[in-house]
Design a protein around this motif. Structure first.
Motif, PDB file in Angstrom:
ATOM      1  N   ALA A 512       0.854  -1.184   0.000  1.00 26.83           N
ATOM      2  CA  ALA A 512       0.000   0.000   0.000  1.00 26.83           C
ATOM      3  C   ALA A 512       0.891   1.235   0.000  1.00 26.83           C
ATOM      4  O   ALA A 512       1.810   1.347   0.815  1.00 26.83           O
ATOM      5  N   SER A 513       0.625   2.166  -0.901  1.00 25.13           N
ATOM      6  CA  SER A 513       1.432   3.381  -0.991  1.00 25.13           C
ATOM      7  C   SER A 513       1.077   4.347   0.128  1.00 25.13           C
ATOM      8  O   SER A 513      -0.106   4.518   0.459  1.00 25.13           O
ATOM      9  N   PRO A 514       2.054   5.000   0.739  1.00 27.06           N
ATOM     10  CA  PRO A 514       1.758   5.987   1.790  1.00 27.06           C
ATOM     11  C   PRO A 514       0.850   7.116   1.312  1.00 27.06           C
ATOM     12  O   PRO A 514       0.033   7.614   2.080  1.00 27.06           O
ATOM     13  N   SER A 515       0.976   7.507   0.032  1.00 25.51           N
ATOM     14  CA  SER A 515       0.191   8.653  -0.447  1.00 25.51           C
ATOM     15  C   SER A 515      -1.274   8.313  -0.652  1.00 25.51           C
ATOM     16  O   SER A 515      -2.119   9.220  -0.713  1.00 25.51           O
ATOM     17  N   SER A 516      -1.592   7.020  -0.762  1.00 25.48           N
ATOM     18  CA  SER A 516      -2.969   6.637  -1.070  1.00 25.48           C
ATOM     19  C   SER A 516      -3.606   5.736  -0.025  1.00 25.48           C
ATOM     20  O   SER A 516      -4.831   5.630   0.021  1.00 25.48           O
ATOM     21  N   SER A 517      -2.771   5.085   0.772  1.00 30.35           N
ATOM     22  CA  SER A 517      -3.246   4.065   1.719  1.00 30.35           C
ATOM     23  C   SER A 517      -4.051   2.982   1.014  1.00 30.35           C
ATOM     24  O   SER A 517      -4.916   2.350   1.606  1.00 30.35           O
ATOM     25  N   GLN A 518      -3.762   2.768  -0.254  1.00 28.43           N
ATOM     26  CA  GLN A 518      -4.415   1.726  -1.035  1.00 28.43           C
ATOM     27  C   GLN A 518      -3.396   0.676  -1.465  1.00 28.43           C
ATOM     28  O   GLN A 518      -2.216   0.987  -1.686  1.00 28.43           O
ATOM     29  N   LEU A 519      -3.860  -0.558  -1.607  1.00 29.77           N
ATOM     30  CA  LEU A 519      -3.025  -1.607  -2.177  1.00 29.77           C
ATOM     31  C   LEU A 519      -2.942  -1.366  -3.681  1.00 29.77           C
ATOM     32  O   LEU A 519      -3.733  -1.895  -4.468  1.00 29.77           O
ATOM     33  N   ASP A 520      -1.987  -0.543  -4.066  1.00 30.32           N
ATOM     34  CA  ASP A 520      -1.861  -0.126  -5.470  1.00 30.32           C
ATOM     35  C   ASP A 520      -0.503  -0.521  -6.058  1.00 30.32           C
ATOM     36  O   ASP A 520       0.063   0.177  -6.873  1.00 30.32           O
TER      37      ASP A 520
END
Length: 704
Positions: A512-520
């Motif tokens: 998960a990216s820190p900028s999105s908090s999504q598993l991207d």
């Protein structure tokens, strides 16, 4: 009238001058770039051999890999056999019906199981300005005839180890009775376990001792200890972390492998004198040398031909070469009546980081999602949607819906980046296999000459568990790395780890990216790599600063060091490339190289370019028995062997090389239908005008 003494002196001087002209003294001398001892082995062609590691054609085709008697302590011979097995099968489709055993394979034209008896000589070498060992190997089949001497170069494809080209240039050359000279190009599988200090010897066995190894990171004991406290259980890899740009020297590596080949041949066939010295008998002028191999290995041989100023190389035959042509905007590329491509010749890191960023989203575009074979098997569509959302939130794609955003990602790749639409069916599999992601990491580090402690874009290498967390690599897996790894993680249990992933360091694919908090898919890390490749922050458009700016500048310099000149010095040369190549886009590799060569050499050019329809980069995928793969594509490998045959015939029989052309193959159409000659349209000696590839009016013109 000359005296006998004068004649002897004149002859000696002529021999010395001739030797110096070819870069050798009249007596055989070990090249000064060879480091340490040469390991030599003889294979009888019955219990073991040069080509198949004793497995034979049926053993290579078997889905059951050879095993070690002691998984924690494999012998050098066990490691060699498994390395040959894995490297052969990584590049060649060995599944029944795909051409193996009929059009290619150790047994074709060789009889029986295709075992090849002969000698194998293995050593380390170096290039000026670097102390990182480069592995070099010479195989001399018993069928080698010094009176009709021939040599084939076999630099490894990808970042593979010394046996990386065994099934490609190795097979063709050995069956032809030629010596085959291999090199890992300074990349290879050399791994360094930073936790235990274990590294690989030249034969693949592990050692913690202070002795010659393929690679160890340039860290003091204290620096390594400090790194291990902060980032435990990490690995350093030779290609990524040697703090040199090995690709800049790939051509030199190949030329040096040829020189080593001549040394080995003259030790065996040179005229022995009374004092034990060998007079050189096998020389460049009486030996046919073809620079060859596929992918990165093909690119290395092309660079060698460009650099060859001593007449070592007679011809070139390569498949899908990884070449980064010098940018020449004075010509364009056009396929059929399509748009002119002016932004060709992008660097490997440019288009690969773009694929790493956008392909995960493009995988779920309507025209790709349910059409690309195994898309849902190799890719998590929820993660793909998250990637699309993250790209949209950063202003990198547009669209109100996921479909719109995915379609825009696909448009960016095709229209802005010049990626062929033929790649769309295969690109999702490659993304699922982390091809672009792994190349982006490895090459960004190499071009920047970064070390493992730099952790470029917060990415490191380690084993991970089912949750994606870092874990020690098992002893059995580490013992097999030489044989199982392709040198560019994720491979053989070592993965890409995003150290800055939300929560904890995590396998990049599960981050998960820190900028999105999504598993991207750790998009933040991939965007960082993309920014370094293009030199600006791709999200904000702002200039980079600090360490990022320094690394971007170093990467830009590294890319310039690997640009190909396009000057093959008139050597007869053949490129074969599949139009559906989803790893090395043809508008940035083979097509512009052909145009650059025409611009540089003009009427002196002897380069022919054959673009094969229904063919792509990794023939091994053709062996997956699902609709859209085995029934859709033909083996490019078959045309690579044709390329070698054509160059051989040109050099030995003066047969003209066929004109550059599009080769219109015929897919099998049914998985159950074996590949036949009807599918493999031959390269035509006189192709129809509508099939010819030409350079005219400052344009590379490619038929549809």
């Amino acid at each position: 009238m000359k005296t006998l003494l004068q004649c002897i002196l004149i002859g000696a001087v002529a021999l010395i001058v001739s030797g110096f002209k070819e870069g050798n003294s009249p007596f055989n001398q070990l090249p000064d770039f060879i480091q340490g001892d040469i390991q030599s082995s003889q294979y009888d062609g019955t219990t073991n051999d040069l080509l198949t590691g004793g497995l034979g054609a049926s053993g290579l085709a078997s889905g059951t890999a050879p095993v070690f008697d002691d998984p924690l302590n494999p012998t050098p011979e066990e490691l060699r056999t498994l390395a040959i097995y894995n490297n052969y099968r990584a590049l060649v489709d060995t599944v029944p019906g795909g051409g193996y055993g009929e059009f290619f394979g150790p047994q074709v034209g060789n009889g029986g199981e295709g075992l090849v008896a002969g000698e194998e000589h293995l050593a380390y070498m170096s290039v000026e300005g670097s102390d990182v060992p480069v592995t070099v190997m010479v195989q001399v089949p018993d069928s080698f005839n010094p009176h009709q001497a021939c040599m084939i170069t076999a630099p490894s494809s990808g970042s593979r180890g010394i046996y990386g080209a065994i099934g490609t240039a190795g097979e063709w050359g050995l069956k032809k009775g030629c010596a085959v000279v291999y090199t890992d190009k300074g990349t290879g599988t050399g791994s360094h376990n930073l936790a235990t200090n274990a590294a690989q010897r030249i034969d693949g066995t592990l050692t913690r001792a202070d002795e010659p190894v393929q690679f160890r990171a340039d860290l003091s004991d204290q620096e390594r200890a400090d790194f291990n406290v902060a980032w435990p259980d990490r690995f350093a890899y030779k290609h990524a972390h040697s703090q040199v740009n090995p690709e800049a020297d790939w051509g030199r590596h190949v030329l040096q492998s040829i020189e080593f080949g001549f040394y080995v041949l003259n030790e065996k066939f040179g005229q022995e004198t009374g004092n034990g010295r060998k007079v050189i008998k096998v020389r460049p002028k009486n030996t046919l040398v073809i620079a060859s191999s596929v992918s990165n290995g093909g690119g290395a041989s092309v660079r060698a031909a460009e650099l060859d100023d001593r007449g070592l190389i007679d011809g070139v035959a390569v498949s899908e070469p990884n070449v980064n042509p010098q940018v020449d905007t004075s010509f364009t590329i056009r396929q059929g009546s399509g748009p002119e491509i002016t932004e060709h010749s992008r660097s490997l890191l440019d288009y690969t980081t773009a694929l790493a960023v956008y392909q995960g989203c493009a995988n779920i575009a309507p025209e790709v999602r349910d059409v690309a074979p195994l898309n849902a098997v190799f890719n998590n569509f929820t993660v793909a949607e998250n990637i699309c959302n993250s790209l949209a939130n950063k202003g990198l794609v547009t669209g109100a819906t996921t479909d719109d955003r995915a379609t825009d990602a696909l448009r960016i790749l095709e229209e802005d980046l010049g990626i062929q639409p033929e790649q769309n069916l295969l690109a999702p599999i490659h993304f699922g296999l982390a091809v672009a992601q792994s190349i982006s990491v490895t090459y960004a580090n190499a071009y920047a000459e970064a070390g493992v402690a730099d952790r470029l874009c917060d990415i490191s290498l380690a084993a991970t568990d089912a949750t994606g967390a870092v874990t020690p690599l098992s002893g059995a897996r580490e013992a097999a790395l030489f044989s199982a790894s392709n040198g560019i993680p994720p491979s053989a249990g070592v993965n890409l780890v995003y150290d800055n992933a939300e929560g904890q360091p995590t396998n990049l694919a599960a981050s998960a990216s820190p900028s999105s908090s999504q598993l991207d898919y750790g998009l933040d890390a991939l965007l960082c790599l993309r920014s370094l490749a293009v030199g600006t922050d791709v999200t904000s458009g702002a200039a980079l600063s600090g360490t990022a700016a320094e690394m971007a500048d170093r990467i830009a310099d590294g890319i310039e060091q690997v640009r190909a000149s396009g000057n093959l010095q008139g050597k007869p040369a053949v490129f074969v490339t599949g139009r559906a190549d989803a790893i090395l886009p043809i508008n940035h590799t083979s097509r512009p190289y052909f145009g650059l060569n025409q611009r540089v050499e003009g009427s002196d050019s002897n380069l022919r370019y054959y673009e094969i329809l229904n063919a792509h980069h990794l023939d091994v995928l053709n062996g997956i028995q699902v609709p859209g793969l085995a029934d859709t594509y033909v083996p490019l490998h078959h045309y690579y062997f044709q390329a070698l045959d054509l160059v051989w015939a040109n050099l030995t029989e003066k047969q003209a090389l066929p004109p550059s052309q599009v080769v219109r193959t015929v897919p099998r159409g049914n998985i159950a239908t074996p590949l036949s000659e009807a599918n493999l349209t031959p390269i035509a000696a006189n192709p129809d005008a509508g099939d010819r590839i030409v350079f005219s009016d400052d344009q590379v013109q490619i038929p549809d």
